[in-house]
Motif scaffolding. Structure first.
Motif, PDB file in Angstrom:
ATOM      1  N   LEU A 265       0.838  -1.201   0.000  1.00 28.45           N
ATOM      2  CA  LEU A 265       0.000   0.000   0.000  1.00 28.45           C
ATOM      3  C   LEU A 265       0.873   1.252   0.000  1.00 28.45           C
ATOM      4  N   SER A 266       1.980   1.163   0.686  1.00 25.85           N
ATOM      5  CA  SER A 266       2.846   2.325   0.859  1.00 25.85           C
ATOM      6  C   SER A 266       3.632   2.687  -0.406  1.00 25.85           C
ATOM      7  N   HIS A 267       4.116   1.696  -1.122  1.00 20.48           N
ATOM      8  CA  HIS A 267       4.985   2.005  -2.276  1.00 20.48           C
ATOM      9  C   HIS A 267       4.323   2.932  -3.304  1.00 20.48           C
ATOM     10  N   ILE A 275       4.858  10.682  -0.883  1.00 19.13           N
ATOM     11  CA  ILE A 275       4.713  10.574   0.580  1.00 19.13           C
ATOM     12  C   ILE A 275       5.890   9.776   1.130  1.00 19.13           C
ATOM     13  N   GLN A 276       6.481  10.302   2.186  1.00 13.67           N
ATOM     14  CA  GLN A 276       7.658   9.656   2.761  1.00 13.67           C
ATOM     15  C   GLN A 276       7.324   8.187   3.086  1.00 13.67           C
ATOM     16  N   HIS A 277       8.250   7.302   2.759  1.00 18.09           N
ATOM     17  CA  HIS A 277       7.999   5.857   2.845  1.00 18.09           C
ATOM     18  C   HIS A 277       7.534   5.414   4.247  1.00 18.09           C
ATOM     19  N   GLY A 278       8.249   5.859   5.259  1.00 20.90           N
ATOM     20  CA  GLY A 278       7.909   5.440   6.619  1.00 20.90           C
ATOM     21  C   GLY A 278       6.562   5.993   7.058  1.00 20.90           C
ATOM     22  N   LEU A 279       6.255   7.212   6.627  1.00 25.64           N
ATOM     23  CA  LEU A 279       4.965   7.815   6.969  1.00 25.64           C
ATOM     24  C   LEU A 279       3.827   7.011   6.338  1.00 25.64           C
ATOM     25  N   ALA A 280       4.003   6.653   5.068  1.00 25.34           N
ATOM     26  CA  ALA A 280       2.976   5.862   4.378  1.00 25.34           C
ATOM     27  C   ALA A 280       2.783   4.520   5.088  1.00 25.34           C
ATOM     28  N   ASN A 281       3.872   3.899   5.512  1.00 25.01           N
ATOM     29  CA  ASN A 281       3.765   2.627   6.246  1.00 25.01           C
ATOM     30  C   ASN A 281       3.039   2.812   7.570  1.00 25.01           C
ATOM     31  N   ALA A 282       3.421   3.881   8.290  1.00 31.93           N
ATOM     32  CA  ALA A 282       2.821   4.122   9.603  1.00 31.93           C
ATOM     33  C   ALA A 282       1.312   4.261   9.479  1.00 31.93           C
ATOM     34  N   ILE A 283       0.868   4.931   8.415  1.00 34.11           N
ATOM     35  CA  ILE A 283      -0.564   5.155   8.217  1.00 34.11           C
ATOM     36  C   ILE A 283      -1.263   3.843   7.830  1.00 34.11           C
ATOM     37  N   ALA A 284      -0.591   3.046   7.008  1.00 33.41           N
ATOM     38  CA  ALA A 284      -1.228   1.820   6.494  1.00 33.41           C
ATOM     39  C   ALA A 284      -1.235   0.675   7.514  1.00 33.41           C
ATOM     40  N   LEU A 285      -0.210   0.636   8.362  1.00 39.88           N
ATOM     41  CA  LEU A 285       0.008  -0.548   9.192  1.00 39.88           C
ATOM     42  C   LEU A 285      -1.175  -0.956  10.085  1.00 39.88           C
ATOM     43  N   LEU A 337      -4.847   9.929   4.439  1.00 39.74           N
ATOM     44  CA  LEU A 337      -4.405  10.185   3.060  1.00 39.74           C
ATOM     45  C   LEU A 337      -4.970  11.504   2.525  1.00 39.74           C
ATOM     46  N   ARG A 338      -6.192  11.850   2.972  1.00 43.92           N
ATOM     47  CA  ARG A 338      -6.802  13.095   2.467  1.00 43.92           C
ATOM     48  C   ARG A 338      -5.981  14.321   2.896  1.00 43.92           C
ATOM     49  N   ASP A 339      -5.340  14.212   4.069  1.00 38.27           N
ATOM     50  CA  ASP A 339      -4.514  15.332   4.544  1.00 38.27           C
ATOM     51  C   ASP A 339      -3.237  15.444   3.725  1.00 38.27           C
ATOM     52  N   LEU A 340      -2.867  14.363   3.039  1.00 42.93           N
ATOM     53  CA  LEU A 340      -1.614  14.350   2.277  1.00 42.93           C
ATOM     54  C   LEU A 340      -1.886  14.564   0.786  1.00 42.93           C
ATOM     55  N   LYS A 341      -3.055  15.144   0.525  1.00 39.17           N
ATOM     56  CA  LYS A 341      -3.420  15.549  -0.848  1.00 39.17           C
ATOM     57  C   LYS A 341      -3.520  14.373  -1.833  1.00 39.17           C
ATOM     58  N   VAL A 342      -4.011  13.251  -1.303  1.00 36.47           N
ATOM     59  CA  VAL A 342      -4.297  12.121  -2.196  1.00 36.47           C
ATOM     60  C   VAL A 342      -5.786  12.216  -2.552  1.00 36.47           C
ATOM     61  N   PRO A 343      -6.136  12.475  -3.836  1.00 35.36           N
ATOM     62  CA  PRO A 343      -7.551  12.583  -4.184  1.00 35.36           C
ATOM     63  C   PRO A 343      -8.249  11.230  -4.059  1.00 35.36           C
ATOM     64  N   ARG A 344      -9.464  11.248  -3.514  1.00 35.32           N
ATOM     65  CA  ARG A 344     -10.182   9.986  -3.299  1.00 35.32           C
ATOM     66  C   ARG A 344     -10.363   9.220  -4.610  1.00 35.32           C
ATOM     67  N   LYS A 345     -10.568   9.963  -5.683  1.00 35.45           N
ATOM     68  CA  LYS A 345     -10.830   9.281  -6.968  1.00 35.45           C
ATOM     69  C   LYS A 345      -9.602   8.516  -7.487  1.00 35.45           C
ATOM     70  N   LYS A 346      -8.450   8.784  -6.900  1.00 32.60           N
ATOM     71  CA  LYS A 346      -7.221   8.074  -7.317  1.00 32.60           C
ATOM     72  C   LYS A 346      -7.082   6.707  -6.641  1.00 32.60           C
ATOM     73  N   GLU A 378     -10.091   3.037   3.993  1.00 34.80           N
ATOM     74  CA  GLU A 378     -10.067   3.117   5.449  1.00 34.80           C
ATOM     75  C   GLU A 378      -9.086   4.189   5.953  1.00 34.80           C
ATOM     76  N   ILE A 379      -7.998   4.357   5.245  1.00 35.23           N
ATOM     77  CA  ILE A 379      -6.985   5.316   5.738  1.00 35.23           C
ATOM     78  C   ILE A 379      -7.050   6.656   4.993  1.00 35.23           C
ATOM     79  N   TRP A 380      -8.056   6.801   4.122  1.00 31.97           N
ATOM     80  CA  TRP A 380      -8.134   8.034   3.326  1.00 31.97           C
ATOM     81  C   TRP A 380      -8.553   9.254   4.155  1.00 31.97           C
TER      82      TRP A 380
END
Ligand SMILES: [Fe+2]
Length: 380
Positions: A265-267, A275-285, A337-346, A378-380
Motif C-alpha cells: 500500500l505504501s509504495h 509521501i515519505q515511505h515510513g509515513l505511508a507505512n505508519a498510516i497503512a500498518l 491520506l486526504r490530509d496528504l493531498k491524495v484525491p479519493r478518486k485516485k 479506510e486510511i483516506w
C-alpha cells in the motif's frame, strides 16, 4: 518439515558514539585507498556529513571523491552517474552515507563496477562475484539498508521501483553511530522509525519459516516502542538514537523473511504522491493488522506482548492495531491520506498499483484488488 531454510546474518556491524572512526580499519582491512563517498544533495548541509567528512579527511587526506547526486527515490540514472564518478575518480571502494536512498544507490553502483557494460536489470544476480568493498553509514534509523542485501532502484524506462537483491550487495561494514542521527528532525525521526516498526511487524507475521528472524523482529518491535518516543521528543538523546539504529538494523535483518501488504500500500503512495515511505507505512500498518487479524488474530499475540499492549487473550490483532494508532499519534503521525493531498478518486488506481507490488505476496492474508481499495478507503 520438508523445506530446507537458509539462515544468514553476516554483516560486520560497528555500533556506538563515534563508531565512524572505524573507517580507518575499513581502509586498512579492505585496502581502500581512494573511496567514493555516495550521498544525496541535501546531506552536505548537515552535521552528520560534516562529522563523517572530517573522519574521511583523516583517513584519506585529499584522496577521496564525492558523489552527492542521489535522488530521494534513486533511479538507475543516479547509479550510472555515481558509477561515472567512481570511474573518473579511479576509486577502489565505496562509502555510502545517508538514508536508504543513498545507501541503496551506493550498494548498486558496485554492480556497475563489476559489469560496466550491463544494465542494472540485466545483472547476473545468481552468480555475482564479490563486489568492491563498501562501508554503509546510515543517517536515519528506519530502512536498515546498511544490513540489507537489496537495493530499491527506480528503473526509469519501466517507471517503477525495482528491488535488486543478491547476497554480494551487502555492505562489508555497517557503522551505527548515534551522533549521526541527532540532527534528524522529529517528523522524520517518527516516520523513519515507523518504517522499522513496520518491517519488524510485517516480517514477524510473514508466513516463512525463519525462527531467528522472528526473534529478532520481536526485539526490534520492543526497542522501537521503548525508544522511538524518546528520540522523537529529544533528538539529542544518544541512548534513544542508538537503540533506534539498532532496532532499524534488526528490523531489516528480520525482513529478509519478506514483508507484507502495508509495504504494497505504501509504495504507490510514495511513487505517485511523494509521501515519505515510513509515513505511508505508519498510516497503512494499523489497518493491515486489523485486516490480517480478521483471518488469524493469534499471530499477533507475541507482537502485542512485545508492544506491552496485551490486555486480554481475545483478539490480540485488534489490540495491536489500536496500540499502533495511539502510538502514531504520540509521535505526531495523525495524517490520513486526504490530509496528504491524495484525491479519493485516485484510490482505485492506487489499489491496482498496490497489487502489482510484490510485497503483499508474502502477506499472511491473501489480498485482492478490492481489499487494497478497502484498505486505502479506510486510511483516506
Ligand atoms: Fe520499508
Amino acid at each position: 518439515m520438508t523445506e530446507i531454510s537458509q539462515f544468514r546474518f553476516p554483516t560486520d556491524i560497528r555500533f556506538g558514539v563515534g563508531a565512524r572512526s572505524v573507517l580507518a580499519e575499513f581502509a586498512q582491512k579492505y585496502k581502500v585507498s581512494r573511496p567514493l563517498l555516495v550521498t544525496d544533495s541535501e546531506l552536505p548541509e548537515t552535521e552528520a556529513f560534516h562529522l563523517v567528512a572530517e573522519q574521511m579527511n583523516r583517513v584519506w587526506p585529499g584522496a577521496y571523491v564525492q558523489f552527492t547526486g542521489v535522488h530521494p527515490n534513486p533511479t538507475d540514472q543516479d547509479v550510472e552517474d555515481a558509477w561515472g564518478s567512481y570511474v573518473q575518480g579511479d576509486c577502489d571502494g565505496v562509502v555510502g552515507l545517508g538514508g536508504g536512498s543513498a545507501l541503496d544507490a551506493a550498494k548498486a553502483l558496485r554492480l556497475k563496477v563489476a559489469f560496466p557494460n550491463t544494465a542494472l536489470m540485466e545483472m547476473p544476480f545468481d552468480e555475482l562475484p564479490q563486489l568492491v568493498p563498501m562501508c554503509a553509514i546510515p543517517t536515519t534509523a528506519g530502512t536498515g539498508s546498511e544490513v540489507g542485501r537489496s537495493s530499491v532502484i527506480t528503473i526509469q524506462q519501466m517507471g517503477r521501483k525495482t528491488v535488486l537483491s543478491a547476497q554480494p550487495l551487502m555492505a562489508e561494514v555497517a557503522v551505527l553511530d548515534p551522533e549521526l542521527t541527532v540532527g534528524l528532525p522529529p517528523n522524520l525521526t517518527a516516520s523513519t522509525g515507523m518504517d522499522a516498526m513496520t518491517h519488524a511487524i510485517e516480517a514477524f507475521v510473514c508466513p516463512v519459516f525463519h525462527p531467528m528472524c522472528d526473534a529478532i523482529a520481536l526485539e526490534a518491535i520492543r526497542l522501537v516502542r521503548l525508544y522511538l518516543p524518546r528520540a522523537y521528543c529529544n533528538g539529542a538523546d544518544l541512548e534513544a538514537r542508538g537503540m533506534m539504529q539498532v532496532a532499524a538494523a534488526m528490523g531489516a535483518v528480520s525482513f529478509q523473511k519478506d514483508l507484507g501488504a502495508a509495504h504494497s500500500l505504501s509504495h504507490p503512495l510514495s511513487s505517485e504522491f511523494g509521501i515519505q515511505h515510513g509515513l505511508a507505512n505508519a498510516i497503512a500498518l494499523p489497518s493491515v493488522v486489523r485486516f490480517n487479524g480478521q483471518q488469524d488474530c493469534a499471530q499477533y499475540e507475541r507482537i502485542a506482548i512485545a508492544l506491552g499492549c496485551l490486555e486480554s487473550p481475545d483478539d490480540p490483532a485488534s489490540q495491536v492495531a489500536d496500540f499502533l494508532q495511539s502510538f502514531n499519534r504520540s509521535i505526531g503521525i495523525t495524517q490520513r491520506l486526504r490530509d496528504l493531498k491524495v484525491p479519493r478518486k485516485k484510490l482505485p488506481e492506487l489499489a491496482a498499483k498496490a497489487m502489482e507490488d510484490g510485497c503483499h505476496l508474502s502477506n499472511p492474508r491473501r489480498c485482492i484488488r478490492a481489499d487494497m481499495l478497502r484498505l486505502y478507503e479506510e486510511i483516506w
